[in-house]
Design an enzyme around this catalytic site. Structure first.
Site, short mmCIF file in Angstrom:
data_model
loop_
_atom_site.label_atom_id
_atom_site.label_comp_id
_atom_site.label_asym_id
_atom_site.label_seq_id
_atom_site.Cartn_x
_atom_site.Cartn_y
_atom_site.Cartn_z
N GLU A 60 7.31 -32.12 -24.72
CA GLU A 60 8.53 -31.40 -25.07
C GLU A 60 8.52 -30.89 -26.51
OE1 GLU A 60 11.43 -30.84 -23.03
OE2 GLU A 60 9.95 -31.31 -21.51
N ASP A 78 13.57 -19.54 -22.33
CA ASP A 78 13.30 -19.95 -20.95
C ASP A 78 14.49 -19.70 -20.03
OD1 ASP A 78 15.04 -21.87 -21.84
OD2 ASP A 78 13.82 -23.60 -21.20
N THR A 83 17.97 -25.03 -26.58
CA THR A 83 17.33 -26.27 -26.19
C THR A 83 17.34 -27.18 -27.41
OG1 THR A 83 15.93 -25.28 -24.51
CG2 THR A 83 15.14 -27.31 -25.49
#
Length: 279
Positions: A60, A78, A83
């Site tokens: 990640e 994405d 995020t």
């Protein structure tokens, strides 16, 4: 859940060069749920849980230092908006809002609290409306507050870690299988969404190919079937085409027989090499 910026770039390069290649669930019983040959200790062991967090962070965040990721926030393109945090909470999927709401309960009047209406409005989209730099700066600043870090920990455990581990225990899986389930939860979520396959569908496909240890099946054969389903799911998502977090990490551990996540562990993900020598 998210892919790091590095992983997205690597995935794009892989496609160009090769044209191919990283919510509910049933609970399980305690130790009796483990299958034949499974180790007595799973991810309920804090040392094993920390290893699992390092493994997830390598994919990640391209780092084993998962505790430094509370401040992290960016839009990685994405389709999930921002995020952020220790496992990639997203503004577009609702778990980022849940983190902020947990923090608001623990610390009323904190600087992130005013962004709750905007986070509700952008859920299901990649929009930044009402967020932008004021929000990303407030998120990074809040990471210095133990209450905010605790809010991230609690959301991780409630929505991802605990349901994944409980299901793995119910299926008779040891620490490696529990981590494999957890990583799938983090990246894909529990249920299917438009354009993506979630954990429950992966598990169903795996069970169609092999019996889980709790059903008398072989643990290695079942986990290989699950990883096959995971790879197929990854390849269905344009932003998740790189399968190295499975092929050169989780399958490496499985081939080495490290069903208890025994150290040392060596793996590669998105082209980078990692090693954990001990807890």
């Amino acid at each position: 859940m998210k892919l790091s910026t590095r992983s997205l770039i690597t995935a794009a390069a892989t496609l160009v060069v090769a044209l191919a290649v990283l919510c509910g669930c049933s609970g399980g019983a305690p130790d009796a749920a483990y299958g034949k040959g499974a180790p007595a200790t799973g991810l309920e062991d804090p040392a094993k849980k920390d290893i699992a967090m390092q493994l997830v962070s390598s994919a990640e965040n391209s780092s084993l230092d998962w505790k430094s990721q509370y401040t992290y926030i960016e839009d990685i393109g994405d389709g999930r908006g921002y995020t952020a945090g220790i496992i990639g909470f997203c503004s577009g999927t609702g778990d980022m809002l849940r983190v902020v709401e947990r923090y608001a309960k623990a610390r009323p009047g904190n600087p992130l609290e005013r962004f709750r209406p905007a986070l509700r409005a952008v859920e299901g989209t990649d929009a930044h409306t009402g967020l932008g730099r004021p929000f990303t700066e407030a998120w990074a600043d809040a990471a210095g507050d133990p209450a905010f870090r605790s809010a991230q920990d609690a959301e991780r455990d409630t929505s991802y870690f605990e349901p994944a581990v409980e299901q793995a225990r119910s299926d008779g899986l040891g620490a490696l299988g529990q981590f494999i389930y957890y990583d799938a939860y983090v990246m894909h979520g529990s249920g299917d969404t438009e354009g993506s396959v979630g954990f429950r569908t992966m598990r169903r496909h795996a069970l169609a190919k092999a019996r889980a240890p709790s059903q008398g099946g072989d643990e290695v054969a079942y986990l290989n079937a699950f990883l096959d389903a995971r790879v197929a799911a990854i390849r269905q998502e344009p932003s998740h085409t790189d399968t190295s977090r499975v092929d050169t990490a989780q399958r490496v551990f499985l081939r080495a027989g490290k069903l208890g996540l025994e150290t040392p562990l060596k793996w590669r993900v998105y082209g980078d090499s990692y090693r954990i020598d001990g807890p």
